[in-house]
Design a protein around this motif. Structure first.
Motif, short mmCIF file in Angstrom:
data_model
loop_
_atom_site.label_atom_id
_atom_site.label_comp_id
_atom_site.label_asym_id
_atom_site.label_seq_id
_atom_site.Cartn_x
_atom_site.Cartn_y
_atom_site.Cartn_z
N SER A 1 0.84 -1.19 0.00
CA SER A 1 0.00 0.00 0.00
C SER A 1 0.88 1.24 0.00
O SER A 1 0.75 2.11 0.84
CB SER A 1 -0.95 -0.02 1.21
N GLN A 2 1.80 1.29 -0.97
CA GLN A 2 2.71 2.42 -1.08
C GLN A 2 2.13 3.53 -1.95
O GLN A 2 2.50 4.69 -1.81
CB GLN A 2 4.05 1.97 -1.68
N GLY A 3 1.24 3.19 -2.88
CA GLY A 3 0.58 4.17 -3.73
C GLY A 3 -0.87 4.35 -3.31
O GLY A 3 -1.50 3.42 -2.79
N ASP A 4 -1.42 5.53 -3.53
CA ASP A 4 -2.77 5.85 -3.07
C ASP A 4 -3.84 5.07 -3.82
O ASP A 4 -3.62 4.58 -4.93
CB ASP A 4 -3.03 7.35 -3.22
N PHE A 5 -5.02 4.99 -3.20
CA PHE A 5 -6.16 4.22 -3.72
C PHE A 5 -7.39 5.09 -3.49
O PHE A 5 -7.80 5.32 -2.36
CB PHE A 5 -6.25 2.91 -2.92
N ARG A 6 -7.97 5.61 -4.59
CA ARG A 6 -9.08 6.54 -4.40
C ARG A 6 -10.02 6.52 -5.60
O ARG A 6 -9.68 6.08 -6.69
CB ARG A 6 -8.57 7.96 -4.17
N ASN A 7 -11.24 7.01 -5.34
CA ASN A 7 -12.28 7.08 -6.36
C ASN A 7 -12.58 5.70 -6.94
O ASN A 7 -12.34 5.40 -8.11
CB ASN A 7 -11.90 8.07 -7.47
N VAL A 8 -13.12 4.85 -6.04
CA VAL A 8 -13.39 3.45 -6.37
C VAL A 8 -14.86 3.16 -6.07
O VAL A 8 -15.33 3.42 -4.96
CB VAL A 8 -12.49 2.52 -5.55
N LEU A 9 -15.56 2.63 -7.05
CA LEU A 9 -16.97 2.24 -6.90
C LEU A 9 -17.10 0.75 -7.18
O LEU A 9 -16.72 0.28 -8.26
CB LEU A 9 -17.85 3.03 -7.86
N VAL A 10 -17.62 0.02 -6.19
CA VAL A 10 -17.89 -1.41 -6.33
C VAL A 10 -19.39 -1.60 -6.15
O VAL A 10 -19.95 -1.17 -5.13
CB VAL A 10 -17.12 -2.23 -5.28
N ARG A 11 -20.06 -2.26 -7.10
CA ARG A 11 -21.50 -2.42 -6.99
C ARG A 11 -21.95 -3.74 -7.61
O ARG A 11 -21.34 -4.26 -8.54
CB ARG A 11 -22.21 -1.25 -7.67
N HIS A 12 -23.02 -4.28 -7.02
CA HIS A 12 -23.67 -5.48 -7.55
C HIS A 12 -22.68 -6.64 -7.65
O HIS A 12 -22.40 -7.18 -8.73
CB HIS A 12 -24.32 -5.20 -8.90
N VAL A 13 -22.13 -7.02 -6.49
CA VAL A 13 -21.15 -8.10 -6.45
C VAL A 13 -21.53 -9.09 -5.35
O VAL A 13 -22.25 -8.75 -4.40
CB VAL A 13 -19.73 -7.56 -6.18
N GLU A 14 -21.03 -10.31 -5.50
CA GLU A 14 -21.06 -11.29 -4.42
C GLU A 14 -19.62 -11.64 -4.09
O GLU A 14 -18.82 -11.94 -5.00
CB GLU A 14 -21.83 -12.55 -4.80
#
Length: 497
Positions: A302-315
């Protein structure tokens, strides 16, 4: 069978809902800060998803077709040289399709080039050679934490610095990655002697579509610092060896993962920051993700940033009884967002997710491991904030419970759970006392890191600020001596506005 049900409605929590809270009072009697930021985030990410859907399309593949049979392939021979010649001819012609269409092709490393779409047609199989000598090292031109940590430089399909590249088709790519063919130990570090199936570095306009992928010796797929990545309709079963991740997306921007089935011994869909580049603008939808480790994850690198993520309709969760599984057990974590190496993780929304067969359905961890390349200075802890779980359901989950924890001086911030209904398995075994849970700032982050039975059957929090619960329910299959919710030291009491 009795069922213990406790419902958090749109009202202030009463003190009796939080028995044995070590610190922090229930919300009654004090002003509660709302989570209006979450609605603005939903609007922003919906707009992002619309824009990605509209503009991120597969690149137009020229209709020129190149087949290994035309470049010297002979029956019974290793197909690698003929496939490579077909790839070179395709690239020299300005791009097109390298098609495997007639039965089985046994090959070692295939180096893709710009403009080349490798297609395994229906009924055809690309079979990985079981001789490690057929996988010459491909060392990245731009070193990353993955190189210094994993030391893995071998793969079946490799691309670096390519524009317009991909793998597709209705056929099968089989890594034949069993321990008999590729022995090695389970590890959180180097994996010598066990190639990846697909590895693409510093590429743009990458398409992976429809293909079936099976049994890599190590990770199935690794896309590192790629722009405009589409993974659509693939079927992955990586249940043959240790460290069998399903798909790892590291430091990529403008990403769509949709309509995928992934069953993996290790993490199923895993985002990482070892590239030390940001992950930004990601849409994951209509996927089924199963793992005996973490089904959906950011970390551990986790050295680089993680942003603007949308997760939908998953199992997401653990493999069902009728699925192949190297280890027959529940998922360690359903959804796990972790930052321990300095990255900022923010603006992440999961909605309409069903979590099954997970010991800890939800897991948030902000830590201070600080792993970077050996020549780099150790970073300060990152940030984990603006995280939403909305309309989350589940079934057949384990007994551990979900938990969110930062470290002293570095709290997780602004988390919303809304319309959450998660059943858990009851336990009569003693739970770890929250005062006995170590801070372990540099510990390897995984939901099993503290105890098989956490202090709350629903949700335990520590070092969390501004946690909001709206219409949240955890249930158990039988009476459970633990509280549903427990707020540890330096954590706001969970509240509903």
């Amino acid at each position: 069978m009795t069922e213990r049900r406790t419902l958090l409605r749109a009202a202030l929590l009463a003190p009796w809902l939080l028995p044995a809270v070590a610190r922090g009072a229930a919300c009654a009697g004090r002003r509660v800060r709302g989570a209006g930021w979450a609605d603005a985030l939903r609007r922003d990410l919906d707009a992002m998803a619309d824009e990605l859907t509209r503009t991120l399309r597969p690149w137009a593949v020229p209709d020129k077709v190149f087949v290994p049979e035309a470049y010297g392939l002979r029956t019974g021979e290793l197909a690698t040289p003929a496939i490579r010649r077909a790839v070179d001819a395709c690239a020299a012609a300005g791009g097109g399709i390298v098609r495997l269409a007639q039965g089985d092709y046994v090959s070692g490393t295939i180096d893709l080039r710009s403009g080349v779409m490798l297609e395994v047609a229906e009924g055809a199989r690309l079979l990985a050679s079981t001789d490690l000598k057929d996988y010459p090292e491909r060392r990245a031109r731009r070193p990353t934490v993955q190189d210094s940590n994993m030391g893995m430089n071998q793969s079946l399909i490799f691309a670096e610095g390519c524009t317009r590249v991909g793998v597709r088709g209705k056929g099968l790519i089989d890594g034949r990655g069993t321990p008999d063919n590729f022995p090695g130990q389970e590890t959180t570090g180097a994996t010598p002697g066990r190639p990846f199936l697909i590895r693409m570095l510093d590429c743009s306009q990458v398409v992976i579509a429809d293909i079936r992928l099976k049994d890599s010796p190590c990770w199935m797929q690794n896309y590192l610092n790629c722009d405009n990545l589409i993974v659509d309709g693939i079927h992955v079963e990586n249940q043959a060896n240790h460290n069998n991740d399903g798909i790892d997306i590291d430091g990529c921007r403008r990403v769509i993962v949709r309509n995928c089935f992934i069953s993996a011994e290790d993490d199923a869909l895993c985002f990482k920051g070892a590239s030390q580049r940001p992950i930004d603008q990601v849409l994951v939808e209509h996927c089924r993700l199963y793992s005996t480790c973490n089904a959906l994850k950011f970390g551990t690198d986790s050295q680089g940033d993680f942003r603007n993520v949308l997760v939908r309709h998953v199992e997401v969760g653990g493999p069902a009884a009728d699925m192949r599984a190297m280890k027959r057990r529940k998922a360690d974590g359903g959804i796990s967002w972790e930052t321990v190496d300095g990255a900022t993780v923010e603006r992440v929304l999961v909605h309409d997710a069903h979590i099954v067969r997970a010991e800890s359905p939800l897991f948030l961890r902000l830590g201070d491991r600080g792993r970077v390349r050996p020549e780099q200075a150790r970073p300060q802890p990152g940030r984990l904030r603006r995280i939403v779980f909305d309309r989350i359901t589940g079934s057949d989950n384990g007994r551990r419970g979900s938990f969110f924890t930062g470290v002293p001086g570095h709290a997780i911030e602004d988390v919303l759970l809304r319309d959450v209904d998660l059943p858990m398995t009851a336990t009569t075994e003693p739970a770890i006392r929250q005062q006995d849970i170590p801070e372990a700032p540099a510990g390897y982050p995984d939901p099993h890191m503290f105890s098989p039975v956490m202090p709350a059957y629903g949700l335990w929090t520590r070092h969390v600020r501004r946690l909001t619960l709206q219409r949240v329910r955890f249930t158990t299959t039988a009476p459970d001596p633990r509280p549903m919710l427990l707020a540890g030291p330096d954590a706001d009491s969970p509240c509903t506005p």
